[in-house]
Design a protein around this motif. Structure first.
Motif, PDB file in Angstrom:
ATOM      1  N   ASP A  34       2.815   2.869   9.076  1.00  0.00           N
ATOM      2  CA  ASP A  34       2.614   3.443   7.741  1.00  0.00           C
ATOM      3  C   ASP A  34       3.463   2.666   6.751  1.00  0.00           C
ATOM      4  O   ASP A  34       4.679   2.743   6.750  1.00  0.00           O
ATOM      5  CB  ASP A  34       3.029   4.910   7.757  1.00  0.00           C
ATOM      6  N   ASP A  35       2.785   1.883   5.927  1.00  0.00           N
ATOM      7  CA  ASP A  35       3.509   1.092   4.929  1.00  0.00           C
ATOM      8  C   ASP A  35       3.407   1.713   3.544  1.00  0.00           C
ATOM      9  O   ASP A  35       3.758   1.092   2.544  1.00  0.00           O
ATOM     10  CB  ASP A  35       2.986  -0.351   4.903  1.00  0.00           C
ATOM     11  N   GLY A  36       2.868   2.930   3.469  1.00  0.00           N
ATOM     12  CA  GLY A  36       2.729   3.601   2.187  1.00  0.00           C
ATOM     13  C   GLY A  36       1.456   3.277   1.458  1.00  0.00           C
ATOM     14  O   GLY A  36       1.201   3.825   0.381  1.00  0.00           O
ATOM     15  N   SER A  37       0.616   2.396   2.020  1.00  0.00           N
ATOM     16  CA  SER A  37      -0.621   2.012   1.340  1.00  0.00           C
ATOM     17  C   SER A  37      -1.725   3.038   1.546  1.00  0.00           C
ATOM     18  O   SER A  37      -2.722   3.025   0.825  1.00  0.00           O
ATOM     19  CB  SER A  37      -1.106   0.654   1.859  1.00  0.00           C
ATOM     20  N   GLY A  38      -1.585   3.892   2.554  1.00  0.00           N
ATOM     21  CA  GLY A  38      -2.633   4.845   2.869  1.00  0.00           C
ATOM     22  C   GLY A  38      -3.745   4.260   3.702  1.00  0.00           C
ATOM     23  O   GLY A  38      -4.727   4.945   4.013  1.00  0.00           O
ATOM     24  N   GLU A  39      -3.631   2.987   4.094  1.00  0.00           N
ATOM     25  CA  GLU A  39      -4.642   2.329   4.905  1.00  0.00           C
ATOM     26  C   GLU A  39      -4.210   2.274   6.369  1.00  0.00           C
ATOM     27  O   GLU A  39      -3.016   2.323   6.680  1.00  0.00           O
ATOM     28  CB  GLU A  39      -4.870   0.893   4.421  1.00  0.00           C
ATOM     29  N   PRO A  40      -5.182   2.154   7.282  1.00  0.00           N
ATOM     30  CA  PRO A  40      -4.828   1.962   8.689  1.00  0.00           C
ATOM     31  C   PRO A  40      -4.074   0.640   8.877  1.00  0.00           C
ATOM     32  O   PRO A  40      -4.168  -0.282   8.061  1.00  0.00           O
ATOM     33  CB  PRO A  40      -6.185   1.915   9.397  1.00  0.00           C
TER      34      PRO A  40
END
Length: 337
Positions: free
Chosen positions: A265-271
């Motif tokens: 989880d990098d905060g982008s909301g993407e897988p």
């Protein structure tokens, strides 16, 4: 902008294309790659596909500046023969041919050729082989008494102009591979580690082998990726068999990465864009980065910030797909050189 990088595409393999269509497929991918700004195009070699030097000749004839990156297996030919191929293509076309030096390959291919040499010794052999090859290309009169090769007052003709000297790449996934790259001044190529789980072993100035599927929208990118590389039970069985037969460090490392993969989880909301589906289904031999342009661009920028200066891409299915990949590199601020 990040300092310049070299980007190579990969040539289709003859085993995947009908004979009557293969020459056209090679020419098309070479032209797409040149138009997309790639430095060159990797041409594979193994016991089951067309000769890479003949394929490289065809790619050169179809383009104006693209450099074939020819995979060179020392078991197949004497270093003088490989050097002569490079110098002859340079003489005929005024074009550089880059070299992807192999130490391994499919284990059963090597055994079929009567070569049981162990992993680390294969890298020692490739190092010696490449030293002889490059000395010949530099125009030296070579005398060499080595473990694997012996030559006496050997000189190459026609001479290769200095501006056409090849870039040399070699696998850097194992300690033996990294030692060979250092001894040769070659670019060590490895597979990128999953984001957030790097070991810190990436060499500055090295390269990565990676596929990319990216679109403006994340869901669109994953839809394209999963349609291109669907789950395949037969492929999974072939992958499992290949893992058991291989002593390759990169095979083992990717397999371990697949077992350990979790969501980052990098905060982008993407897988997590790091995807090993094609590798696990025996559809290709590199990890993929899948997601939105910005998400995948962030991953490419991350690898570049670590010191990666060469990116070797998978076989492009179309010119349009290379356009999508180009957008990723633009957003990453990574400039081809």
């Amino acid at each position: 902008m990040t300092g310049g990088v070299q980007i190579y595409s990969t040539c289709p393999q003859s085993k995947d294309v009908p004979a009557g269509e293969y020459a056209q497929a090679v020419a098309e991918v070479a032209r797409w790659s040149e138009a997309a700004g790639c430095t060159g195009m990797l041409v594979y070699t193994d016991n089951g596909i067309a000769d890479p030097w003949l394929v490289a000749q065809h790619a050169i004839a179809a383009t104006e500046r693209l450099a074939p990156l020819v995979a060179v297996q020392p078991v197949y030919m004497h270093p003088f023969t490989a050097a002569s191929m490079v110098s002859s293509l340079g003489y005929l076309h005024g074009r550089a041919v880059h070299l992807n030096m192999l130490a391994g390959g499919f284990r059963n291919d090597l055994l079929a050729l009567g070569d049981p040499t162990e992993h680390d010794d294969r890298y020692a052999r490739t190092t010696e082989y490449t030293q002889v090859l490059m000395a010949l290309l530099r125009g030296e009169t070579v005398t060499h008494e080595g473990r694997w090769h012996q030559v006496h007052n050997l000189r190459l003709a026609p001479a290769l102009p200095a501006e056409l000297m090849p870039e040399v790449l070699i696998s850097g996934s194992s300690p033996a591979g990294r030692a060979a790259a250092e001894a040769l001044g070659a670019v060590p190529i490895r597979y990128p580690e999953p984001l957030g789980r790097e070991t810190g072993e990436a060499p500055d100035g090295g390269g990565v082998r990676v596929g990319i599927v990216a679109r403006e929208d994340t869901a669109d990118a994953w839809k394209v990726a999963e349609e291109r590389f669907p789950t395949d039970r037969r492929g999974q069985i072939a992958h499992s068999m290949a893992m058991r037969a291989s002593d390759s460090s990169w095979h083992a490392q990717l397999s371990e990465a697949a077992k350990a993969q979790d969501v980052v989880d990098d905060g982008s909301g993407e897988p997590d864009p790091f995807w090993l589906g094609p590798f696990q289904n025996y559809q290709t031999f590199c990890p993929y980065l899948v997601g939105s342009y910005d998400r995948v661009a962030a991953a490419i920028a991350h690898y570049a910030a670590q010191g990666t200066r060469v990116f070797v891409l998978d076989i492009p299915p179309s010119a349009e797909e290379l356009d999508h990949i180009g957008e990723v590199f633009r957003r990453a601020g990574v400039v081809p050189r």
